[in-house]
Design a protein around this motif. Structure first.
Motif, mmCIF file in Angstrom:
data_model
loop_
_atom_site.group_PDB
_atom_site.id
_atom_site.type_symbol
_atom_site.label_atom_id
_atom_site.label_comp_id
_atom_site.label_asym_id
_atom_site.label_seq_id
_atom_site.Cartn_x
_atom_site.Cartn_y
_atom_site.Cartn_z
ATOM 1 N N ASN A 3 0.611 -1.249 -0.030
ATOM 2 C CA ASN A 3 0.127 0.167 -0.170
ATOM 3 C C ASN A 3 0.696 1.290 0.084
ATOM 4 N N TYR A 4 1.682 1.373 -1.113
ATOM 5 C CA TYR A 4 2.422 2.676 -1.315
ATOM 6 C C TYR A 4 1.623 3.683 -2.133
ATOM 7 N N ALA A 5 2.246 4.971 -1.600
ATOM 8 C CA ALA A 5 1.958 6.119 -2.288
ATOM 9 C C ALA A 5 2.621 6.159 -3.659
ATOM 10 N N THR A 6 2.268 7.300 -4.310
ATOM 11 C CA THR A 6 2.824 7.685 -5.666
ATOM 12 C C THR A 6 4.013 8.470 -5.349
ATOM 13 N N ALA A 7 5.115 8.263 -5.802
ATOM 14 C CA ALA A 7 6.368 8.960 -5.654
ATOM 15 C C ALA A 7 6.125 10.467 -6.200
ATOM 16 N N THR A 8 6.514 11.451 -5.609
ATOM 17 C CA THR A 8 6.410 12.928 -6.011
ATOM 18 C C THR A 8 7.537 13.149 -6.800
ATOM 19 N N GLN A 9 7.596 14.530 -7.505
ATOM 20 C CA GLN A 9 8.864 14.801 -8.442
ATOM 21 C C GLN A 9 9.922 14.892 -7.573
ATOM 22 N N THR A 10 10.175 15.179 -6.251
ATOM 23 C CA THR A 10 11.488 15.203 -5.427
ATOM 24 C C THR A 10 11.901 13.717 -5.354
ATOM 25 N N ASP A 11 10.626 12.817 -4.803
ATOM 26 C CA ASP A 11 11.059 11.495 -4.695
ATOM 27 C C ASP A 11 11.816 10.893 -5.846
ATOM 28 N N ALA A 12 11.116 11.154 -7.128
ATOM 29 C CA ALA A 12 11.664 10.503 -8.444
ATOM 30 C C ALA A 12 13.075 11.240 -8.762
ATOM 31 N N GLU A 13 13.318 12.377 -8.632
ATOM 32 C CA GLU A 13 14.556 12.917 -8.729
ATOM 33 C C GLU A 13 15.824 12.478 -7.906
ATOM 34 N N GLN A 14 15.411 12.353 -6.653
ATOM 35 C CA GLN A 14 16.402 11.660 -5.415
ATOM 36 C C GLN A 14 16.694 10.310 -5.622
ATOM 37 N N GLY A 15 15.485 9.614 -6.071
ATOM 38 C CA GLY A 15 15.921 8.150 -6.269
ATOM 39 C C GLY A 15 16.296 7.056 -5.032
ATOM 40 N N LEU A 16 15.777 7.582 -3.947
ATOM 41 C CA LEU A 16 16.114 7.129 -2.777
ATOM 42 C C LEU A 16 15.078 6.262 -1.953
ATOM 43 N N ALA A 17 13.771 6.733 -1.960
ATOM 44 C CA ALA A 17 12.663 5.911 -1.453
ATOM 45 C C ALA A 17 12.458 4.637 -1.948
ATOM 46 N N GLY A 18 12.115 3.592 -0.936
ATOM 47 C CA GLY A 18 11.881 2.289 -1.176
ATOM 48 C C GLY A 18 10.534 2.007 -0.920
ATOM 49 N N ASN A 19 9.637 2.770 -0.672
ATOM 50 C CA ASN A 19 8.303 2.438 -0.374
ATOM 51 C C ASN A 19 7.355 3.471 -1.021
ATOM 52 N N LYS A 20 7.658 3.870 -2.335
ATOM 53 C CA LYS A 20 6.796 4.789 -3.406
ATOM 54 C C LYS A 20 6.672 3.925 -4.725
ATOM 55 N N PHE A 21 5.700 4.314 -5.169
ATOM 56 C CA PHE A 21 5.414 3.662 -6.665
ATOM 57 C C PHE A 21 5.716 4.920 -7.466
ATOM 58 N N ILE A 22 6.410 4.587 -8.716
ATOM 59 C CA ILE A 22 6.863 5.765 -9.786
ATOM 60 C C ILE A 22 6.249 5.575 -10.944
ATOM 61 N N THR A 23 5.784 6.850 -11.312
ATOM 62 C CA THR A 23 5.219 6.702 -12.860
ATOM 63 C C THR A 23 5.876 6.816 -13.890
ATOM 64 N N PRO A 24 5.725 6.652 -15.174
ATOM 65 C CA PRO A 24 6.435 7.182 -16.416
ATOM 66 C C PRO A 24 6.811 8.595 -16.427
ATOM 67 N N MET A 25 6.146 9.460 -15.914
ATOM 68 C CA MET A 25 6.614 10.780 -15.747
ATOM 69 C C MET A 25 7.716 10.732 -14.771
ATOM 70 N N GLY A 26 7.456 10.088 -13.526
ATOM 71 C CA GLY A 26 8.262 10.065 -12.506
ATOM 72 C C GLY A 26 9.807 9.488 -12.916
ATOM 73 N N VAL A 27 9.707 8.507 -13.882
ATOM 74 C CA VAL A 27 11.224 7.998 -14.536
ATOM 75 C C VAL A 27 11.760 9.158 -15.309
ATOM 76 N N LYS A 28 10.959 9.748 -16.171
ATOM 77 C CA LYS A 28 11.459 10.749 -16.964
ATOM 78 C C LYS A 28 12.028 11.900 -16.133
ATOM 79 N N GLN A 29 11.481 12.456 -14.865
ATOM 80 C CA GLN A 29 11.963 13.278 -14.063
ATOM 81 C C GLN A 29 13.341 12.841 -13.472
#
Length: 484
Positions: free
Chosen positions: A260-286
């Protein structure tokens, strides 16, 4: 065969000849020895040919043409690339450079390369060739493609697994909904049928009031029996068979198999550190975009976790190119010299035509412990500077015997007349001409200007006047006080 040694002295008179248009066809065998005459071991050594073509038109830095023949004996062969013979005329400088695994660099003395002209107007135009730089650019581009491909594959695999998990959960929910609907339908139908039967019985009893009471009671009793025989569940049976709304938790419907993970924010996606967030295609691009070096980072060249695009690589190299001021000053150790910058530096040197002179008479300039080896009468040492060229002339009367002078300038060569290491980076000394007095028999003498020690050495087994001459380049500040 080229015979070269690391003391920067020529050990053979071999000259490399080529012709404009020769294409990977000229192969030279090379032998390298140490200063003591022993073979220079080439094991684990990276070898590069370094050269400036005629009039410094192009620069050749090449390691592709090297092939080790016998590492222990210091033997290898080198195939000159076509661009090494792209400019007609003698090379300004040619030598081999050796780099060991610890980054220590040494080199041979210069050898002669003469390129003959041809009549083929279709020959390739000369251009600077730096094979190590081309290899680095190719490796960076390959690494960039591999990283982007790996990130995309990881993204695709994740979305496939997520879609499969949600598909299974959706199927379980549909099955549960069907069971609930069936239960509601059965209960509603049974109650409706019972009510209809009771209503019908009462109506029939009312319409047949003349019938005996016994017949009416029998009919009602029969209807009640039919009602009791209906397919009803008691409350305990219903509670046991069917789940309550409060029991429909994620564990009971197998949602516990999905985090039951939340969606990664842009900051989460750019840092690439969170192990408990889902990442979207936009997050991968970010995330990928945040890894690409900025122009400032590319020009600085210090970041260790950034990706270099072709544009950023170009910006890094453009930042390294020497400006006209850096080329003319000749002091930078990190700037890259282009043919244009080299031409500007040479023109700056040639433009200075002022003349200065510094002279010394007698033997007072000679170190006190050495003065007794010379007669003071008529002794003179003279330095003349025109632009950046220094001409040296000396007349010394040798007192006799086999002599070795360590320093004939007690305070070193005067400022404004010293040889510049930038021009003689592969030499440790400049040879000087010495003319002894007329004498029969074997004549042994030589003289040199040792750059590192800033001294002039002389060796002779003759007596009488000796005349010493030589010249070198300098970038010392011009001695305005000595201008004539």
């Amino acid at each position: 065969m080229l015979n070269l040694d690391l003391s920067k002295e020529m050990t053979g008179g071999h000259i490399v000849h080529g012709r404009v248009g020769d294409n990977n066809s000229h192969i030279e065998k090379v032998s390298v020895i140490n200063g003591d005459g022993t073979p220079f071991n080439l094991t684990g050594i990276a070898i590069s040919f370094m050269g400036n073509t005629h009039e410094y038109q192009t620069k050749v830095i090449d390691s592709d043409g090297v092939k080790i023949v016998d590492a222990a004996k210091g033997l290898f062969q080198y195939t000159f690339p076509s661009m090494a013979f792209g400019v007609a005329g003698p090379y300004e400088r040619a030598y081999f450079q050796f780099t060991n695994k610890d980054g220590v660099i040494t080199s041979t003395g210069d050898f002669e390369v003469i390129v003959l002209d041809n009549t083929d107007i279709t020959s390739n135009e000369a251009e600077t060739i730096i094979t190590e730089y081309n290899k680095l650019v190719a490796e960076l581009q390959k690494l960039q493609k591999e990283n982007i491909s790996e990130l995309k594959q990881q993204q695709d695999d994740y979305f496939l697994e997520l879609a499969q998990a949600f598909s299974g959960i959706q199927s379980d929910v549909i099955i549960l909904e069907d069971k609930l609907k069936t239960y509601e339908t059965n209960v509603t139908k049974t109650a409706t049928d019972a009510q209809t039967a009771i209503s019908k019985t009462a109506s029939d009893a009312s319409n047949t009031i003349s019938d005996t009471l016994a017949d009416a009671l029998d009919t009602i009793s029969k209807a009640l029996e039919e009602f009791q025989e209906g397919n009803f569940y008691t409350k305990p049976e219903s509670d046991e068979r069917f789940a309550k709304k409060t029991d429909l938790t994620k564990e009971n419907v197998q949602l516990g198999n999905v985090d039951n993970y939340a969606t990664a924010t842009q900051t989460d996606a750019e840092q690439g550190l969170a192990g408990n967030k889902f990442i979207t295609p936009m997050g991968v691009k970010q995330h990928v975009s945040s890894r690409i070096a900025s122009q400032t980072e590319a020009e600085a060249g210090t970041a260790t976790e950034k990706l270099m695009t072709p544009l950023r690589t170009k910006q890094h190299l453009d930042k390294r190119i020497a400006t006209q001021a850096e080329a003319e000053a000749g002091t930078s150790e990190t700037a890259i010299m282009t043919p244009k910058a080299t031409k500007q530096a040479i023109e700056k040197i040639a433009a200075n035509t002022s003349v200065a002179r510094k002279s010394y008479t007698g033997v007072s300039t000679i170190e006190s412990s050495e003065r007794g080896k010379f007669n003071s009468d008529g002794a003179i040492l003279s330095f003349k500077r025109t632009g950046n060229l220094v001409l040296f002339n000396a007349k010394l009367n040798h007192a006799g015997g086999m002599k070795w002078v360590t320093n004939i300038m007690a305070t070193g060569i005067p400022n404004g007349y010293r040889a510049s290491k930038e021009f003689y980076e592969t030499q440790f000394a400049i040879p000087l001409n010495i003319v002894p007095p007329k004498q029969t028999g074997t004549v042994i003498q030589w003289s040199r200007y040792t750059i590192d020690d800033d001294n002039i050495f002389i060796y002779s087994d003759n007596v009488g006047n000796h005349f010493i001459t030589g010249q070198w380049l300098t970038i010392d500040p011009f001695p305005e006080e000595d201008i004539v």
